[in-house]
Design an enzyme around this catalytic site. Structure first.
Site, PDB file in Angstrom:
ATOM      1  N   ARG A   1      -2.671  -2.060  -3.218  1.00  0.00           N
ATOM      2  CA  ARG A   1      -3.897  -1.303  -2.953  1.00  0.00           C
ATOM      3  C   ARG A   1      -3.862  -0.006  -3.768  1.00  0.00           C
ATOM      4  O   ARG A   1      -2.873   0.711  -3.753  1.00  0.00           O
ATOM      5  CB  ARG A   1      -3.983  -0.960  -1.475  1.00  0.00           C
ATOM      6  CG  ARG A   1      -5.151  -0.050  -1.189  1.00  0.00           C
ATOM      7  CD  ARG A   1      -5.011   0.639   0.140  1.00  0.00           C
ATOM      8  NE  ARG A   1      -6.127   1.552   0.316  1.00  0.00           N
ATOM      9  CZ  ARG A   1      -6.007   2.736   0.902  1.00  0.00           C
ATOM     10  NH1 ARG A   1      -4.833   3.147   1.338  1.00  0.00           N
ATOM     11  NH2 ARG A   1      -7.049   3.502   1.031  1.00  0.00           N
TER      12      ARG A   1
ATOM     13  N   HIS B   1     -12.792   2.947   0.614  1.00  0.00           N
ATOM     14  CA  HIS B   1     -12.776   1.846   1.595  1.00  0.00           C
ATOM     15  C   HIS B   1     -13.506   0.609   1.067  1.00  0.00           C
ATOM     16  O   HIS B   1     -13.982  -0.218   1.842  1.00  0.00           O
ATOM     17  CB  HIS B   1     -13.470   2.224   2.930  1.00  0.00           C
ATOM     18  CG  HIS B   1     -12.814   3.311   3.706  1.00  0.00           C
ATOM     19  ND1 HIS B   1     -13.536   4.307   4.332  1.00  0.00           N
ATOM     20  CD2 HIS B   1     -11.521   3.562   3.974  1.00  0.00           C
ATOM     21  CE1 HIS B   1     -12.713   5.127   4.953  1.00  0.00           C
ATOM     22  NE2 HIS B   1     -11.478   4.704   4.750  1.00  0.00           N
TER      23      HIS B   1
ATOM     24  N   ARG C   1     -11.284  15.476   8.841  1.00  0.00           N
ATOM     25  CA  ARG C   1     -12.124  15.905   7.707  1.00  0.00           C
ATOM     26  C   ARG C   1     -13.528  16.245   8.177  1.00  0.00           C
ATOM     27  O   ARG C   1     -14.095  15.536   9.018  1.00  0.00           O
ATOM     28  CB  ARG C   1     -12.213  14.803   6.651  1.00  0.00           C
ATOM     29  CG  ARG C   1     -10.907  14.513   5.979  1.00  0.00           C
ATOM     30  CD  ARG C   1     -11.100  13.479   4.863  1.00  0.00           C
ATOM     31  NE  ARG C   1      -9.871  12.745   4.681  1.00  0.00           N
ATOM     32  CZ  ARG C   1      -9.780  11.420   4.558  1.00  0.00           C
ATOM     33  NH1 ARG C   1     -10.864  10.676   4.552  1.00  0.00           N
ATOM     34  NH2 ARG C   1      -8.610  10.848   4.419  1.00  0.00           N
TER      35      ARG C   1
ATOM     36  N   ASN D   1       0.878  -1.169   0.000  1.00  0.00           N
ATOM     37  CA  ASN D   1       0.000   0.000   0.000  1.00  0.00           C
ATOM     38  C   ASN D   1       0.915   1.218   0.000  1.00  0.00           C
ATOM     39  O   ASN D   1       1.476   1.582   1.022  1.00  0.00           O
ATOM     40  CB  ASN D   1      -0.878  -0.044   1.254  1.00  0.00           C
ATOM     41  CG  ASN D   1      -1.807   1.140   1.352  1.00  0.00           C
ATOM     42  OD1 ASN D   1      -1.776   2.035   0.501  1.00  0.00           O
ATOM     43  ND2 ASN D   1      -2.619   1.164   2.385  1.00  0.00           N
TER      44      ASN D   1
ATOM     45  N   GLU E   1      -8.327  -5.667   5.285  1.00  0.00           N
ATOM     46  CA  GLU E   1      -8.142  -5.290   3.877  1.00  0.00           C
ATOM     47  C   GLU E   1      -6.969  -6.043   3.250  1.00  0.00           C
ATOM     48  O   GLU E   1      -7.029  -6.411   2.078  1.00  0.00           O
ATOM     49  CB  GLU E   1      -7.915  -3.775   3.794  1.00  0.00           C
ATOM     50  CG  GLU E   1      -9.202  -3.005   4.079  1.00  0.00           C
ATOM     51  CD  GLU E   1      -8.971  -1.573   4.528  1.00  0.00           C
ATOM     52  OE1 GLU E   1      -8.485  -1.373   5.656  1.00  0.00           O
ATOM     53  OE2 GLU E   1      -9.272  -0.651   3.747  1.00  0.00           O
TER      54      GLU E   1
ATOM     55  N   ASN F   1      -9.510   6.673  10.991  1.00  0.00           N
ATOM     56  CA  ASN F   1      -9.220   8.104  10.837  1.00  0.00           C
ATOM     57  C   ASN F   1     -10.032   8.667   9.687  1.00  0.00           C
ATOM     58  O   ASN F   1     -10.536   9.780   9.744  1.00  0.00           O
ATOM     59  CB  ASN F   1      -7.722   8.319  10.591  1.00  0.00           C
ATOM     60  CG  ASN F   1      -6.941   8.110  11.870  1.00  0.00           C
ATOM     61  OD1 ASN F   1      -7.310   8.647  12.909  1.00  0.00           O
ATOM     62  ND2 ASN F   1      -5.887   7.319  11.811  1.00  0.00           N
TER      63      ASN F   1
ATOM     64  N   CYS G   1      -9.695   9.349  18.462  1.00  0.00           N
ATOM     65  CA  CYS G   1     -10.879   9.022  19.259  1.00  0.00           C
ATOM     66  C   CYS G   1     -10.530   8.691  20.713  1.00  0.00           C
ATOM     67  O   CYS G   1     -11.228   9.109  21.641  1.00  0.00           O
ATOM     68  CB  CYS G   1     -11.602   7.856  18.585  1.00  0.00           C
ATOM     69  SG  CYS G   1     -13.084   7.352  19.416  1.00  0.00           S
TER      70      CYS G   1
HETATM   71  P1  ADP Z   1      -6.903   4.363   9.692  1.00  0.00           P
HETATM   72  O1  ADP Z   1      -8.135   4.925   9.064  1.00  0.00           O
HETATM   73  O2  ADP Z   1      -5.767   5.328   9.719  1.00  0.00           O
HETATM   74  O3  ADP Z   1      -6.550   2.954   9.225  1.00  0.00           O
HETATM   75  P2  ADP Z   1      -7.708   3.026  12.160  1.00  0.00           P
HETATM   76  O4  ADP Z   1      -8.715   2.134  11.539  1.00  0.00           O
HETATM   77  O5  ADP Z   1      -6.490   2.414  12.768  1.00  0.00           O
HETATM   78  O6  ADP Z   1      -7.284   4.230  11.237  1.00  0.00           O
HETATM   79  O7  ADP Z   1      -8.476   3.843  13.324  1.00  0.00           O
HETATM   80  C1  ADP Z   1      -7.862   4.859  14.047  1.00  0.00           C
HETATM   81  C2  ADP Z   1      -8.877   5.394  15.046  1.00  0.00           C
HETATM   82  O8  ADP Z   1      -9.265   4.339  15.942  1.00  0.00           O
HETATM   83  C3  ADP Z   1      -8.312   6.525  15.906  1.00  0.00           C
HETATM   84  O9  ADP Z   1      -9.267   7.566  16.050  1.00  0.00           O
HETATM   85  C4  ADP Z   1      -8.130   5.828  17.242  1.00  0.00           C
HETATM   86  O10 ADP Z   1      -8.228   6.708  18.335  1.00  0.00           O
HETATM   87  C5  ADP Z   1      -9.289   4.854  17.252  1.00  0.00           C
HETATM   88  N1  ADP Z   1      -9.071   3.836  18.272  1.00  0.00           N
HETATM   89  C6  ADP Z   1      -8.119   2.882  18.322  1.00  0.00           C
HETATM   90  N2  ADP Z   1      -8.211   2.193  19.503  1.00  0.00           N
HETATM   91  C7  ADP Z   1      -9.229   2.737  20.202  1.00  0.00           C
HETATM   92  C8  ADP Z   1      -9.825   2.466  21.480  1.00  0.00           C
HETATM   93  N3  ADP Z   1      -9.380   1.501  22.274  1.00  0.00           N
HETATM   94  N4  ADP Z   1     -10.884   3.225  21.853  1.00  0.00           N
HETATM   95  C9  ADP Z   1     -11.360   4.208  21.061  1.00  0.00           C
HETATM   96  N5  ADP Z   1     -10.848   4.503  19.847  1.00  0.00           N
HETATM   97  C10 ADP Z   1      -9.793   3.789  19.424  1.00  0.00           C
END
Ligand code: ADP
Length: 397
Positions: A89, A178, A239, A11, A383, A209, A282
Site C-alpha cells: 500500500r 483512501h 484532524r 502497509n 483494502e 480515524n 468514537c
Molecule cells: P483507521 O482509520 O485507523 O483504520 P478504523 O477504520 O479502525 O480506523 O476506525 C476506528 C474508529 O472506529 C474509531 O473512532 C473507533 O472508535 C470507531 N469504532 C470502532 N468500533 C466502534 C463501535 N462499536 N461503535 C462506534 N465506533 C466504533
C-alpha cells in the site's frame, strides 16, 4: 501445510509495518499483524492467526528485523514457499500513478518523487519495499496507491483557487486518499444493488480515524473530500478537516505558533479529540455522550453535520444518488452517527430505518434506509483484499 497461492500485503509506515497473508481470491487472511515502534527500544511484532495472537520483541530492530521476524514466522508455519507475490500500500502516487503498478526501478523513482507530497508516509513505504525485495528477491511486487482512484476527478474539482503556478511548479492540488477503500466499496455496491456499471451514482463515506467521502459516477471518482493531504474535508479523530485558513493564521498569531505548531494543532490536537477534550475514539465519545458529557455530544453532532454537508456537496457531481454507503470503523459500527447523518440529509430523499440501522452488524452488508427513500447501506471495506487482487492481476497469477 498449504498448497494454495498466497499474496502478502504490506502497509509500511515510518515506524510500523502492517501485514496480511491472503490466499488468492480470499478475504480471510491466514496471518495478519503489525510490527510497531520500529527503531525504538521496545519495537515488537504481533502475529494473528487462527491459533491466536503472539507478540515477539524485536529488540530495538527496525523494518529489516521486522521483515526477518515475519519471514521466520511464515517459515515455521510452512507459508513461505506458497507466497507468490507481494502487494504494497502506498499513500501518495501524485499525478504520476493513475493505477496500481508492478514494481520496477522507474516505479520506485516515481514513488520517491512523490515523497515531497507525503513526507510522513512515502519514505516509510520505500523502506518497506526494499526490505521485502531483500526478503523475497524472486517474487513480483506490486504497489497500490491510495490516490490512484481519485485521479479521474475533473480539473475543476481538484484545483485550489490559488495562483496556478503552485500547481504547475509544486503539484499543489487536491489528490484525495483512501482510494483503495472507495474503489472496493464502489465495485461491491454496483454488484450488491445490481446497478448498471456504466450508469450509476454512489456516495461513499469511509469513516475511520481518518475519514473521507467521495462521489462515484459510472465507476469513476468525480470528487472527494480529502485534498492535497489527508487534513482537508471531514472532521476526523484528531484532524480538523475544513477550517477557514484565516482562522488558522489568526490562532497562530494569538498563540505564537510556528508552522510545525500549526501542523501539530490541526493534525493531532483537533477533530473529535479537540472538540470533546475526551477522546479521538468514537466509542469513547458515544459513552461519554450517553453519560451526559455535552462536549462529547457536540463533537458527534459536528461530525454528522460536516459529513452531511460535504456529502450534499459531493452529490452535485452525480446525476442521481443510487446509494450512500457507510464504511470504515465508524461507518460500519456507529449506528448513532449514521442516524444523525441521515437525519441531516432529508433534502436528498434519505429516511433512516431505525431498526435496520440498529441491526446492521459489522461485516455484513445491510440497507438502513426506509423503503421508497434514497438507499443508504452499511458495508465492510476490505483494502487488503483489493491490494491482493491488484497484485494477483498485475503479477499474472
Ligand atoms: P483507521 O482509520 O485507523 O483504520 P478504523 O477504520 O479502525 O480506523 O476506525 C476506528 C474508529 O472506529 C474509531 O473512532 C473507533 O472508535 C470507531 N469504532 C470502532 N468500533 C466502534 C463501535 N462499536 N461503535 C462506534 N465506533 C466504533
Amino acid at each position: 501445510m498449504t498448497t494454495s497461492s498466497e499474496i502478502l500485503v504490506i502497509n509500511c509506515g515510518s515506524s510500523s509495518l502492517k501485514f496480511a497473508l491472503l490466499p488468492k481470491g480470499s478475504s480471510e487472511p491466514l496471518l495478519s499483524g503489525l510490527a510497531e515502534c520500529l527503531g525504538l527500544a521496545d519495537s515488537r511484532i504481533i502475529f494473528k492467526t487462527a491459533e491466536g495472537k503472539k507478540t515477539e520483541s524485536l529488540n530495538g530492530g527496525s523494518h529489516a528485523e521486522a521483515m526477518e521476524a515475519l519471514t521466520r514466522f511464515m517459515g515455521e508455519h510452512e507459508w513461505l514457499d506458497s507466497v507468490v507475490a507481494i502487494g504494497h500500500r502506498i499513500v501518495h502516487g501524485g499525478e504520476r500513478f493513475q493505477a496500481s503498478a508492478l514494481i520496477t526501478d522507474e516505479v520506485l523513482a516515481g514513488i520517491e518523487e512523490c515523497c515531497a507530497l507525503a513526507p510522513l508516509h512515502n519514505p516509510g513505504h520505500l523502506v518497506g519495499i526494499r526490505a521485502a525485495q531483500k526478503a523475497f528477491p524472486k517474487l513480483p511486487q506490486v504497489v497500490v496507491f491510495d490516490t490512484a482512484f481519485h485521479q479521474t476527478m475533473p480539473k475543476p474539482a481538484y484545483m485550489y483557487a490559488v495562483p496556478q503556478r503552485f500547481y504547475k511548479e509544486y503539484g499543489v492540488r487536491r489528490y484525495g486518499m483512501h482510494g483503495t477503500s472507495h474503489r472496493f466499496i464502489a465495485g461491491e455496491t454496483v454488484a450488491e444493488l445490481k446497478l448498471d456499471p456504466a450508469n450509476h451514482g454512489i456516495l461513499i463515506a469511509h469513516l475511520g480515524n481518518g475519514a473521507s467521502a467521495s462521489a462515484v459516477k459510472n465507476g469513476k471518482c468525480m470528487d472527494t473530500t480529502m485534498g492535497m493531504t489527508p487534513l482537508e474535508g471531514l472532521i476526523m479523530g484528531t484532524r480538523s478537516g475544513d477550517i477557514d485558513p484565516a482562522a488558522v493564521t489568526f490562532i497562530a498569531r494569538k498563540e505564537g505558533l510556528d508552522l510545525d505548531g500549526i501542523d501539530n494543532l490541526l493534525n493531532k490536537q483537533s477533530g473529535l479529540l479537540g472538540i470533546s477534550g475526551v477522546s479521538s475514539d468514537c466509542r469513547a465519545l458515544e459513552e461519554a455522550a450517553a453519560e451526559g458529557n455535552v462536549d462529547a455530544q457536540l463533537a458527534l453532532d459536528m461530525f454528522a453535520h460536516r459529513l452531511a454537508r460535504l456529502l450534499g456537496g459531493l452529490a452535485t457531481s452525480l446525476d442521481r444518488i443510487d446509494a450512500l454507503v457507510f464504511t470504515g470503523g465508524i461507518g460500519e459500527n456507529s449506528s448513532l452517527l449514521r442516524e444523525k447523518t441521515l437525519n441531516h440529509m432529508k433534502v436528498l430523499g434519505f429516511a433512516v430505518d431505525a431498526a435496520a440501522n440498529e441491526r446492521a452488524v459489522r461485516g455484513n452488508t445491510g440497507v438502513i434506509s426506509q423503503p421508497g427513500s434514497t438507499t443508504a447501506l452499511v458495508m465492510a471495506t476490505n483494502e487488503e483484499w483489493m491490494i491482493a487482487k491488484d497484485t494477483a492481476d498485475l503479477a499474472g497469477i
